[in-house]
Write a protein that holds these residues in place. Structure first.
Motif, PDB file in Angstrom:
ATOM      1  N   ILE A 165      10.531   2.901   9.935  1.00  0.00           N
ATOM      2  CA  ILE A 165      10.751   3.665   8.716  1.00  0.00           C
ATOM      3  C   ILE A 165       9.451   3.837   7.936  1.00  0.00           C
ATOM      4  N   THR A 166       9.331   4.975   7.255  1.00  0.00           N
ATOM      5  CA  THR A 166       8.221   5.192   6.333  1.00  0.00           C
ATOM      6  C   THR A 166       8.699   4.790   4.945  1.00  0.00           C
ATOM      7  N   ASN A 183      -1.263  14.174  -7.603  1.00  0.00           N
ATOM      8  CA  ASN A 183      -0.963  13.522  -6.338  1.00  0.00           C
ATOM      9  C   ASN A 183      -0.481  12.105  -6.634  1.00  0.00           C
ATOM     10  N   THR A 184       0.724  11.776  -6.194  1.00  0.00           N
ATOM     11  CA  THR A 184       1.339  10.519  -6.604  1.00  0.00           C
ATOM     12  C   THR A 184       2.047   9.821  -5.449  1.00  0.00           C
ATOM     13  N   ILE A 185       2.291   8.543  -5.610  1.00  0.00           N
ATOM     14  CA  ILE A 185       3.037   7.748  -4.628  1.00  0.00           C
ATOM     15  C   ILE A 185       4.518   8.113  -4.689  1.00  0.00           C
ATOM     16  N   VAL A 186       5.118   8.266  -3.521  1.00  0.00           N
ATOM     17  CA  VAL A 186       6.561   8.508  -3.410  1.00  0.00           C
ATOM     18  C   VAL A 186       7.145   7.387  -2.549  1.00  0.00           C
ATOM     19  N   LEU A 187       8.300   6.845  -2.964  1.00  0.00           N
ATOM     20  CA  LEU A 187       8.932   5.719  -2.270  1.00  0.00           C
ATOM     21  C   LEU A 187      10.288   6.119  -1.707  1.00  0.00           C
ATOM     22  N   GLU A 223      -3.043 -10.721 -23.687  1.00  0.00           N
ATOM     23  CA  GLU A 223      -4.127 -11.699 -23.589  1.00  0.00           C
ATOM     24  C   GLU A 223      -4.244 -12.299 -22.192  1.00  0.00           C
ATOM     25  N   ASN A 224      -3.137 -12.430 -21.484  1.00  0.00           N
ATOM     26  CA  ASN A 224      -3.151 -13.082 -20.172  1.00  0.00           C
ATOM     27  C   ASN A 224      -3.129 -12.096 -19.005  1.00  0.00           C
ATOM     28  N   ARG A 225      -3.278 -10.809 -19.304  1.00  0.00           N
ATOM     29  CA  ARG A 225      -3.211  -9.770 -18.267  1.00  0.00           C
ATOM     30  C   ARG A 225      -1.923  -9.938 -17.443  1.00  0.00           C
ATOM     31  N   SER A 226      -0.838 -10.215 -18.129  1.00  0.00           N
ATOM     32  CA  SER A 226       0.420 -10.530 -17.451  1.00  0.00           C
ATOM     33  C   SER A 226       1.453  -9.406 -17.552  1.00  0.00           C
ATOM     34  N   ASN A 227       1.022  -8.214 -17.965  1.00  0.00           N
ATOM     35  CA  ASN A 227       1.979  -7.118 -18.139  1.00  0.00           C
ATOM     36  C   ASN A 227       1.595  -5.889 -17.319  1.00  0.00           C
ATOM     37  N   LEU A 228       1.031  -6.121 -16.117  1.00  0.00           N
ATOM     38  CA  LEU A 228       0.632  -5.013 -15.249  1.00  0.00           C
ATOM     39  C   LEU A 228       1.823  -4.586 -14.393  1.00  0.00           C
ATOM     40  N   LYS A 229       2.290  -3.374 -14.638  1.00  0.00           N
ATOM     41  CA  LYS A 229       3.466  -2.849 -13.943  1.00  0.00           C
ATOM     42  C   LYS A 229       3.020  -1.945 -12.802  1.00  0.00           C
ATOM     43  N   CYS A 230       3.446  -2.288 -11.582  1.00  0.00           N
ATOM     44  CA  CYS A 230       3.018  -1.566 -10.387  1.00  0.00           C
ATOM     45  C   CYS A 230       4.223  -0.911  -9.706  1.00  0.00           C
ATOM     46  N   LYS A 231       4.000   0.283  -9.183  1.00  0.00           N
ATOM     47  CA  LYS A 231       5.105   1.103  -8.688  1.00  0.00           C
ATOM     48  C   LYS A 231       5.850   0.448  -7.518  1.00  0.00           C
ATOM     49  N   LEU A 232       5.115  -0.044  -6.526  1.00  0.00           N
ATOM     50  CA  LEU A 232       5.776  -0.636  -5.360  1.00  0.00           C
ATOM     51  C   LEU A 232       6.433  -1.968  -5.709  1.00  0.00           C
ATOM     52  N   LEU A 233       5.797  -2.780  -6.530  1.00  0.00           N
ATOM     53  CA  LEU A 233       6.398  -4.055  -6.931  1.00  0.00           C
ATOM     54  C   LEU A 233       7.688  -3.832  -7.722  1.00  0.00           C
ATOM     55  N   ALA A 274      -9.755   1.657 -12.919  1.00  0.00           N
ATOM     56  CA  ALA A 274     -10.811   0.648 -12.805  1.00  0.00           C
ATOM     57  C   ALA A 274     -11.987   1.221 -12.010  1.00  0.00           C
ATOM     58  N   THR A 275     -13.188   0.655 -12.238  1.00  0.00           N
ATOM     59  CA  THR A 275     -14.385   1.146 -11.547  1.00  0.00           C
ATOM     60  C   THR A 275     -14.230   1.062 -10.040  1.00  0.00           C
ATOM     61  N   LYS A 276     -13.679  -0.043  -9.564  1.00  0.00           N
ATOM     62  CA  LYS A 276     -13.387  -0.204  -8.146  1.00  0.00           C
ATOM     63  C   LYS A 276     -11.889  -0.420  -7.987  1.00  0.00           C
ATOM     64  N   GLN A 277     -11.262   0.433  -7.215  1.00  0.00           N
ATOM     65  CA  GLN A 277      -9.822   0.304  -7.048  1.00  0.00           C
ATOM     66  C   GLN A 277      -9.379   0.855  -5.696  1.00  0.00           C
ATOM     67  N   SER A 278      -8.255   0.359  -5.250  1.00  0.00           N
ATOM     68  CA  SER A 278      -7.673   0.840  -3.992  1.00  0.00           C
ATOM     69  C   SER A 278      -6.288   1.387  -4.269  1.00  0.00           C
ATOM     70  N   THR A 279      -5.789   2.181  -3.336  1.00  0.00           N
ATOM     71  CA  THR A 279      -4.436   2.709  -3.483  1.00  0.00           C
ATOM     72  C   THR A 279      -3.847   3.001  -2.108  1.00  0.00           C
ATOM     73  N   PHE A 280      -2.543   2.880  -2.008  1.00  0.00           N
ATOM     74  CA  PHE A 280      -1.865   3.204  -0.755  1.00  0.00           C
ATOM     75  C   PHE A 280      -1.792   4.715  -0.572  1.00  0.00           C
ATOM     76  N   GLU A 281      -1.947   5.138   0.668  1.00  0.00           N
ATOM     77  CA  GLU A 281      -1.683   6.530   1.022  1.00  0.00           C
ATOM     78  C   GLU A 281      -0.414   6.650   1.861  1.00  0.00           C
ATOM     79  N   GLU A 282      -0.103   5.578   2.589  1.00  0.00           N
ATOM     80  CA  GLU A 282       1.109   5.581   3.408  1.00  0.00           C
ATOM     81  C   GLU A 282       1.431   4.155   3.831  1.00  0.00           C
ATOM     82  N   ILE A 283       2.722   3.843   3.919  1.00  0.00           N
ATOM     83  CA  ILE A 283       3.175   2.561   4.460  1.00  0.00           C
ATOM     84  C   ILE A 283       4.314   2.836   5.439  1.00  0.00           C
ATOM     85  N   SER A 284       4.146   2.362   6.671  1.00  0.00           N
ATOM     86  CA  SER A 284       5.207   2.436   7.678  1.00  0.00           C
ATOM     87  C   SER A 284       5.573   1.016   8.087  1.00  0.00           C
ATOM     88  N   MET A 285       6.837   0.830   8.442  1.00  0.00           N
ATOM     89  CA  MET A 285       7.300  -0.509   8.789  1.00  0.00           C
ATOM     90  C   MET A 285       8.198  -0.465  10.017  1.00  0.00           C
TER      91      MET A 285
END
Length: 429
Positions: A165-166, A183-187, A223-233, A274-285
């Motif tokens: 599956i993709t 251009n955005t991530i689709v799940l 203060e604790n950088r504890s509120n980072l909301k990520c799409k896949l997570l 961010a100055t240096k960052q990565s991002t998914f382009e595709e995930i297959s499983m």
């Protein structure tokens, strides 16, 4: 007179003997009842744990306890709701029962005429249950208290099935807030309904170390950088990046994988922009239930804004799993050749190798081309270049497929340079 006294004395002795006899009979009956319980336990070895557990769970008639809710005082004739993991069932005895797992405890629950046999090991179920006083079959004088099922509802199956599956891909969609195409991530929403716990753990681990459109909830970090909301997570219901919910879940599932556990200690919190960052382009499983493996192949784009560079790679992580845990057993990283050219006035184009086809004397390289205007993706398409090899690489002909008027001299110098680097691979003399 003496005869009367003697008669009364004899009657007193007989009465005393009778009362003593009754008392001994009563004591003997109690001992026999106790022995009967022992015999029952010995005859039904599968219920030994069940009966001994109940003595722990409910010691008195006014102090009911159960490992389903170990910290609560329970009551009879009260319906409780809990979510548990189904393990097995047995309907071979007078009282049917099934085993579930709640936290780290295994608990036995009685039931009757409810389709428990439709479940498989690992299913997550929501149960409604109550404590009931049950009588030992064949001996109504022996009673005990056990959790008894009122009803259940299957939430999800934790038992994986074979699948390819993709899970994630990218699309250019119109953004109402920005009033432009983005251009955005689709799940895969359909898969989300049937995701299993081992697959959730494998995907959660992969998502920990690659950006997936992460933004500070509320617009800025706390203060604790504890509120980072990520799409896949969020899709996996694992909460904020590096939160207790996120890392705690992975620590439990990777509890036997010391390498993975050490890596999780360095959970990154890197937002979009961010100055240096990565991002998914595709995930297959791919899940293989016979081998009990989960293989995740994912394409990643890494951007270094300071150096105006973009690189891409494909990574394949393979996990082994069982009902209790998961282990990363193999990881392979494959770099994708890519290069960036400037097209002036805030315009940049990224060429990324997508596919290579090698034939006897004619080969092709397919590039994915992305055009950015002021760092916003405005267009993406594919270009295929064909190579007609000759004994001398200098005489090799390169053409843009589908363009009859193509002339190599019209190419951007950097594109031409990169295309020529493929000649040794494609033209083997």
């Amino acid at each position: 007179m003496k005869n009367k006294i003697r008669l009364l004395f004899l009657l007193a002795i007989l009465l005393s003997l009778y009362l003593t006899s009754c008392k001994n009979k009563s004591e003997k009956a109690i001992k026999t009842e106790t022995n009967t319980v022992v015999n029952v336990v010995e005859d039904k070895k599968d219920t030994i744990k069940f009966q001994s557990e109940e003595k722990e769970e409910s010691k008195t008639l006014d102090n009911f306890k159960s490992r389903l809710r170990p910290d609560e005082q329970l009551e009879l004739k009260t319906i409780y709701n809990d979510t548990v993991t189904f393990l097995s069932y047995d309907d071979n005895y007078d009282y049917w029962y099934f085993l579930v797992k709640k936290n780290k405890d295994t608990v036995q629950i009685m039931y009757h005429d409810i389709p428990i046999n439709e479940l498989v090991k690992g299913d997550i179920i929501s149960i409604k249950w109550e404590l009931k006083i049950l009588q030992e079959a064949g001996d109504e004088d022996i009673t005990y208290v056990k959790p008894y099922l009122a009803s259940f509802n299957k939430i999800s199956s934790k038992q994986p099935v074979d699948k390819k599956i993709t899970v994630l891909w990218r699309e250019t969609l119109y953004n109402e807030e920005l009033k432009t195409d983005v251009n955005t991530i689709v799940l895969n929403k359909d898969y989300q309904k049937n995701i299993t716990e081992p697959e959730r753990a494998a995907l959660g681990y992969v998502a920990t170390f690659v950006g997936n459109e992460c933004e500070w909830d509320g617009g800025k970090s706390d203060e604790n950088r504890s509120n980072l909301k990520c799409k896949l997570l969020s899709y996996l219901d694992l909460g904020y990046q590096c939160s207790n919910k996120h890392i705690g879940f992975l620590n439990r599932w990777f509890s036997k994988d010391s390498i993975a556990l050490n890596k999780l200690k360095n959970c990154p919190t890197i937002p979009n922009g961010a100055t240096k960052q990565s991002t998914f382009e595709e995930i297959s499983m791919e899940t293989d239930t016979k081998m009990q493996t989960i293989t995740i192949s994912y394409k990643v784009k890494f951007i270094n804004v300071r150096e105006s560079s973009v690189s891409r790679y494909t990574k394949i992580d393979r996990f082994s799993y069982d009902l209790e845990g998961i282990t990363l057993i193999d990881s392979e990283k494959i770099a994708n050749n890519s290069f960036v050219i400037s097209c002036g006035s805030g315009c940049a184009m990224i060429y990324t190798e997508n596919k290579i086809v090698i034939n006897n004397n004619s080969s092709e390289v397919v590039f994915k081309v992305e055009m950015f205007i002021n760092e916003v993706l405005s267009k993406e398409y594919y270009e295929t270049y064909s190579y007609t090899c000759s004994p001398s690489n200098d005489d090799t002909e390169i053409k843009l497929k589908g363009d009859d008027e193509f002339n190599m001299d019209d190419l951007h110098p950097e594109v031409l340079k990169q295309l020529k680097l493929y000649m040794p691979k494609l033209c083997i003399n």
